[in-house]
Design a protein around this motif. Structure first.
Motif, PDB file in Angstrom:
ATOM      1  N   VAL A  12      14.700  14.434  61.950  1.00  0.00           N
ATOM      2  CA  VAL A  12      13.556  13.641  62.361  1.00  0.00           C
ATOM      3  C   VAL A  12      12.278  14.422  62.116  1.00  0.00           C
ATOM      4  O   VAL A  12      12.318  15.640  61.887  1.00  0.00           O
ATOM      5  N   GLN A  13      11.166  13.715  62.215  1.00  0.00           N
ATOM      6  CA  GLN A  13       9.876  14.379  62.104  1.00  0.00           C
ATOM      7  C   GLN A  13       9.369  14.763  63.482  1.00  0.00           C
ATOM      8  O   GLN A  13       9.786  14.184  64.504  1.00  0.00           O
ATOM      9  N   GLY A  15       7.502  14.888  66.797  1.00  0.00           N
ATOM     10  CA  GLY A  15       6.971  13.804  67.594  1.00  0.00           C
ATOM     11  C   GLY A  15       7.939  12.653  67.805  1.00  0.00           C
ATOM     12  O   GLY A  15       7.705  11.810  68.670  1.00  0.00           O
ATOM     13  N   GLU A  16       8.988  12.622  67.009  1.00  0.00           N
ATOM     14  CA  GLU A  16       9.960  11.542  67.131  1.00  0.00           C
ATOM     15  C   GLU A  16      11.011  11.870  68.193  1.00  0.00           C
ATOM     16  O   GLU A  16      10.963  12.927  68.825  1.00  0.00           O
ATOM     17  N   SER A  17      11.939  10.933  68.367  1.00  0.00           N
ATOM     18  CA  SER A  17      12.944  11.052  69.425  1.00  0.00           C
ATOM     19  C   SER A  17      14.349  10.969  68.862  1.00  0.00           C
ATOM     20  O   SER A  17      14.576  10.383  67.795  1.00  0.00           O
ATOM     21  N   LEU A  18      15.287  11.553  69.588  1.00  0.00           N
ATOM     22  CA  LEU A  18      16.711  11.435  69.320  1.00  0.00           C
ATOM     23  C   LEU A  18      17.437  11.360  70.651  1.00  0.00           C
ATOM     24  O   LEU A  18      16.960  11.907  71.655  1.00  0.00           O
ATOM     25  N   LYS A  19      18.598  10.712  70.625  1.00  0.00           N
ATOM     26  CA  LYS A  19      19.444  10.692  71.812  1.00  0.00           C
ATOM     27  C   LYS A  19      20.824  11.182  71.425  1.00  0.00           C
ATOM     28  O   LYS A  19      21.485  10.612  70.563  1.00  0.00           O
ATOM     29  N   LEU A  20      21.249  12.254  72.085  1.00  0.00           N
ATOM     30  CA  LEU A  20      22.576  12.812  71.867  1.00  0.00           C
ATOM     31  C   LEU A  20      23.541  12.257  72.913  1.00  0.00           C
ATOM     32  O   LEU A  20      23.149  12.025  74.058  1.00  0.00           O
ATOM     33  N   SER A  21      24.777  12.062  72.484  1.00  0.00           N
ATOM     34  CA  SER A  21      25.835  11.628  73.383  1.00  0.00           C
ATOM     35  C   SER A  21      27.021  12.573  73.252  1.00  0.00           C
ATOM     36  O   SER A  21      27.273  13.116  72.167  1.00  0.00           O
ATOM     37  N   CYS A  22      27.740  12.745  74.332  1.00  0.00           N
ATOM     38  CA  CYS A  22      28.940  13.572  74.337  1.00  0.00           C
ATOM     39  C   CYS A  22      29.969  12.897  75.228  1.00  0.00           C
ATOM     40  O   CYS A  22      29.740  12.759  76.432  1.00  0.00           O
ATOM     41  N   ALA A  23      31.067  12.487  74.621  1.00  0.00           N
ATOM     42  CA  ALA A  23      32.109  11.781  75.353  1.00  0.00           C
ATOM     43  C   ALA A  23      33.394  12.600  75.383  1.00  0.00           C
ATOM     44  O   ALA A  23      33.824  13.119  74.339  1.00  0.00           O
ATOM     45  N   GLU A  88      10.533  23.663  66.650  1.00  0.00           N
ATOM     46  CA  GLU A  88      11.269  24.709  67.363  1.00  0.00           C
ATOM     47  C   GLU A  88      12.468  24.176  68.132  1.00  0.00           C
ATOM     48  O   GLU A  88      13.247  24.969  68.669  1.00  0.00           O
ATOM     49  N   ASP A  89      12.634  22.881  68.184  1.00  0.00           N
ATOM     50  CA  ASP A  89      13.835  22.296  68.783  1.00  0.00           C
ATOM     51  C   ASP A  89      15.000  22.262  67.795  1.00  0.00           C
ATOM     52  O   ASP A  89      16.123  21.909  68.158  1.00  0.00           O
ATOM     53  N   THR A 109      26.348  19.408  67.206  1.00  0.00           N
ATOM     54  CA  THR A 109      25.686  18.436  66.350  1.00  0.00           C
ATOM     55  C   THR A 109      24.318  18.990  65.955  1.00  0.00           C
ATOM     56  O   THR A 109      23.592  19.531  66.790  1.00  0.00           O
ATOM     57  N   GLN A 110      23.999  18.878  64.678  1.00  0.00           N
ATOM     58  CA  GLN A 110      22.768  19.470  64.156  1.00  0.00           C
ATOM     59  C   GLN A 110      21.575  18.578  64.456  1.00  0.00           C
ATOM     60  O   GLN A 110      21.618  17.365  64.185  1.00  0.00           O
ATOM     61  N   VAL A 111      20.538  19.180  64.973  1.00  0.00           N
ATOM     62  CA  VAL A 111      19.254  18.509  65.149  1.00  0.00           C
ATOM     63  C   VAL A 111      18.229  19.294  64.343  1.00  0.00           C
ATOM     64  O   VAL A 111      18.062  20.496  64.549  1.00  0.00           O
ATOM     65  N   THR A 112      17.572  18.604  63.433  1.00  0.00           N
ATOM     66  CA  THR A 112      16.562  19.236  62.600  1.00  0.00           C
ATOM     67  C   THR A 112      15.259  18.464  62.730  1.00  0.00           C
ATOM     68  O   THR A 112      15.235  17.243  62.538  1.00  0.00           O
TER      69      THR A 112
END
Length: 115
Positions: A12-13, A15-23, A88-89, A109-112
């Motif tokens: 993502v760029q 300022g944007e958002s993501l939602k991670l899930s773990c089941a 930096e996240d 899970t990779q977050v870039t």
């Protein structure tokens, strides 16, 4: 063998958002806390957010006000809503279920976050 399956990472760029899930693949008994950790290249794995049995939450200072952890006990799932993402996240994010008998970890899970 219990498995924690993560999803929701991506590119993502800023300022944007993501939602991670773990089941969890099945109910895990004796869970004291559910949490998210992250590890950037060349760095140690650090706690990002955690929710304990009582519902109390803890966050790393760097994500306070931007990230929110939540759980759905009926679905054996923990979530991490990440808003206002910063470069930096960028890291591999791991979920964790801590129990009296030991810890369970997701595969990561990779977050870039691009600037």
């Amino acid at each position: 063998q219990v498995q924690l399956v993560e999803s929701g990472g991506g590119l993502v760029q800023a300022g944007e958002s993501l939602k991670l899930s773990c089941a969890a693949s099945r109910t895990i008994f004796g869970v004291n806390s559910m949490g998210w950790y992250r590890q950037a290249p060349g760095k140690q794995r650090d706690l990002v957010a955690r929710i304990i049995r009582s519902g109390t939450t803890n966050y790393a200072d760097s994500v306070k006000g931007r990230f929110t952890i939540a759980r759905d006990n009926a679905k054996n799932t923990v979530y991490l809503q990440m808003n206002s993402l910063k470069p930096e996240d960028t890291a591999v994010y791991y979920c964790n279920f801590a129990t009296y008998s030991g810890d369970y970890w997701g595969q990561g899970t990779q977050v870039t976050v691009s600037s």
